[in-house]
Design a protein around this motif. Sequence first.
Motif, short mmCIF file in Angstrom:
data_model
loop_
_atom_site.label_atom_id
_atom_site.label_comp_id
_atom_site.label_asym_id
_atom_site.label_seq_id
_atom_site.Cartn_x
_atom_site.Cartn_y
_atom_site.Cartn_z
N TYR A 127 -80.86 64.60 15.93
CA TYR A 127 -80.78 63.28 15.30
C TYR A 127 -79.32 62.91 15.04
CZ TYR A 127 -81.54 59.48 11.97
OH TYR A 127 -81.53 58.28 11.32
N ILE A 128 -78.95 61.71 15.45
CA ILE A 128 -77.60 61.21 15.20
C ILE A 128 -77.70 59.76 14.75
CG2 ILE A 128 -75.39 60.56 16.27
CD1 ILE A 128 -75.71 62.92 18.15
N PHE A 169 -80.00 54.82 15.51
CA PHE A 169 -80.02 56.28 15.58
C PHE A 169 -80.66 56.73 16.88
CE2 PHE A 169 -83.76 54.80 13.35
CZ PHE A 169 -84.81 55.56 13.84
N LYS A 170 -80.51 58.02 17.16
CA LYS A 170 -81.11 58.60 18.36
C LYS A 170 -81.54 60.02 18.07
CE LYS A 170 -78.08 61.59 20.64
NZ LYS A 170 -78.55 62.91 20.98
N PHE A 171 -82.46 60.52 18.87
CA PHE A 171 -82.85 61.92 18.84
C PHE A 171 -83.40 62.27 20.22
CE2 PHE A 171 -86.42 59.45 17.35
CZ PHE A 171 -87.51 59.98 18.03
N ASN A 172 -83.51 63.58 20.49
CA ASN A 172 -84.03 64.04 21.76
C ASN A 172 -85.54 64.17 21.69
OD1 ASN A 172 -81.19 64.86 21.80
ND2 ASN A 172 -81.72 65.77 23.74
N ALA A 173 -86.18 63.92 22.82
CA ALA A 173 -87.62 64.18 22.91
C ALA A 173 -87.81 65.68 22.66
CB ALA A 173 -88.14 63.79 24.28
N PHE A 174 -88.77 66.03 21.84
CA PHE A 174 -88.92 67.39 21.36
C PHE A 174 -90.16 68.04 21.94
CE2 PHE A 174 -89.71 63.95 18.45
CZ PHE A 174 -91.09 63.97 18.34
N GLU A 175 -90.36 69.31 21.66
CA GLU A 175 -91.48 70.06 22.20
C GLU A 175 -92.83 69.48 21.83
OE1 GLU A 175 -91.64 74.26 21.76
OE2 GLU A 175 -89.53 74.47 22.24
N PHE A 176 -92.89 68.79 20.73
CA PHE A 176 -94.11 68.12 20.28
C PHE A 176 -94.71 67.31 21.44
CE2 PHE A 176 -96.06 65.34 16.84
CZ PHE A 176 -96.76 66.37 16.25
N ILE A 177 -93.83 66.68 22.21
CA ILE A 177 -94.28 65.85 23.32
C ILE A 177 -94.95 66.69 24.39
CG2 ILE A 177 -93.43 64.44 25.25
CD1 ILE A 177 -91.45 63.19 23.27
N LEU A 190 -83.80 59.39 22.91
CA LEU A 190 -84.53 58.18 22.55
C LEU A 190 -83.66 57.44 21.54
CD1 LEU A 190 -87.14 56.53 22.68
CD2 LEU A 190 -88.01 57.90 20.81
N TYR A 191 -83.25 56.23 21.89
CA TYR A 191 -82.38 55.42 21.03
C TYR A 191 -83.22 54.37 20.32
CZ TYR A 191 -78.65 57.55 23.76
OH TYR A 191 -77.82 58.45 24.35
N LEU A 192 -83.00 54.23 19.02
CA LEU A 192 -83.75 53.25 18.25
C LEU A 192 -82.80 52.40 17.42
CD1 LEU A 192 -85.88 56.13 17.63
CD2 LEU A 192 -87.14 54.02 17.86
N GLN A 193 -83.24 51.18 17.18
CA GLN A 193 -82.48 50.28 16.33
C GLN A 193 -83.46 49.47 15.49
OE1 GLN A 193 -78.98 47.87 17.65
NE2 GLN A 193 -80.41 46.17 17.52
N ALA A 194 -83.18 49.38 14.22
CA ALA A 194 -83.96 48.53 13.33
C ALA A 194 -83.04 47.40 12.89
CB ALA A 194 -84.44 49.32 12.12
N TYR A 195 -83.62 46.21 12.81
CA TYR A 195 -82.85 45.02 12.47
C TYR A 195 -83.53 44.28 11.33
CZ TYR A 195 -80.71 40.41 13.07
OH TYR A 195 -80.06 39.23 12.86
N LEU A 196 -82.78 43.98 10.30
CA LEU A 196 -83.29 43.23 9.17
C LEU A 196 -83.04 41.74 9.41
CD1 LEU A 196 -84.45 43.15 6.28
CD2 LEU A 196 -82.09 43.42 5.47
N HIS A 197 -84.11 40.99 9.55
CA HIS A 197 -83.99 39.55 9.78
C HIS A 197 -83.78 38.86 8.44
CE1 HIS A 197 -85.15 39.62 14.02
NE2 HIS A 197 -85.94 40.62 13.67
N SER A 198 -82.52 38.62 8.11
CA SER A 198 -82.19 37.97 6.84
C SER A 198 -80.85 37.27 6.99
CB SER A 198 -82.12 38.99 5.71
OG SER A 198 -81.63 38.38 4.54
N SER A 199 -80.70 36.15 6.34
CA SER A 199 -79.43 35.44 6.37
C SER A 199 -78.48 35.94 5.28
CB SER A 199 -79.67 33.94 6.22
OG SER A 199 -80.33 33.69 4.99
#
Length: 116
Positions: A57-58, A70-78, A10-19
């Motif tokens: 987690y990477i 960052f990314k991580f693998n789907a885990f047993e929790f799922i 699962l790949y995620l990206q957060a983006y800060l909207h700021s100039s």
Amino acid sequence: PYYIDLNQNLYLQAYLHSSDPNLVLFVDTCVASPDPHDFITLVYDIRRNGCVRDSSYITYESPHSHLARFKFNAFEFISRHPLVYLQCELVVCRLRDYSSRCYQGCFSRSKRDTAP
């Protein structure tokens, strides 16, 4: 919703909207829960207080300081819960402010006063 299978990345990206180019984004805590309204009782720590808690987690380096990837693998929790919700806490700091939270890294335990 985003559907993935066990052991998928699962790949995620957060983006800060700021100039302001002098801001940096830091992923402090990211947890998963089967309850979208309770991220305390039953949670799986992916990252907490800047410390990686899930071995898959990477963090990916970004060409821009206002992006956190960052990314991580789907885990047993799922496999035990049909739906899992993520909650991540990010911190915004001044670029190169080495005393800020963004540059302090992992807090594995709380700091205590060592004075007698």
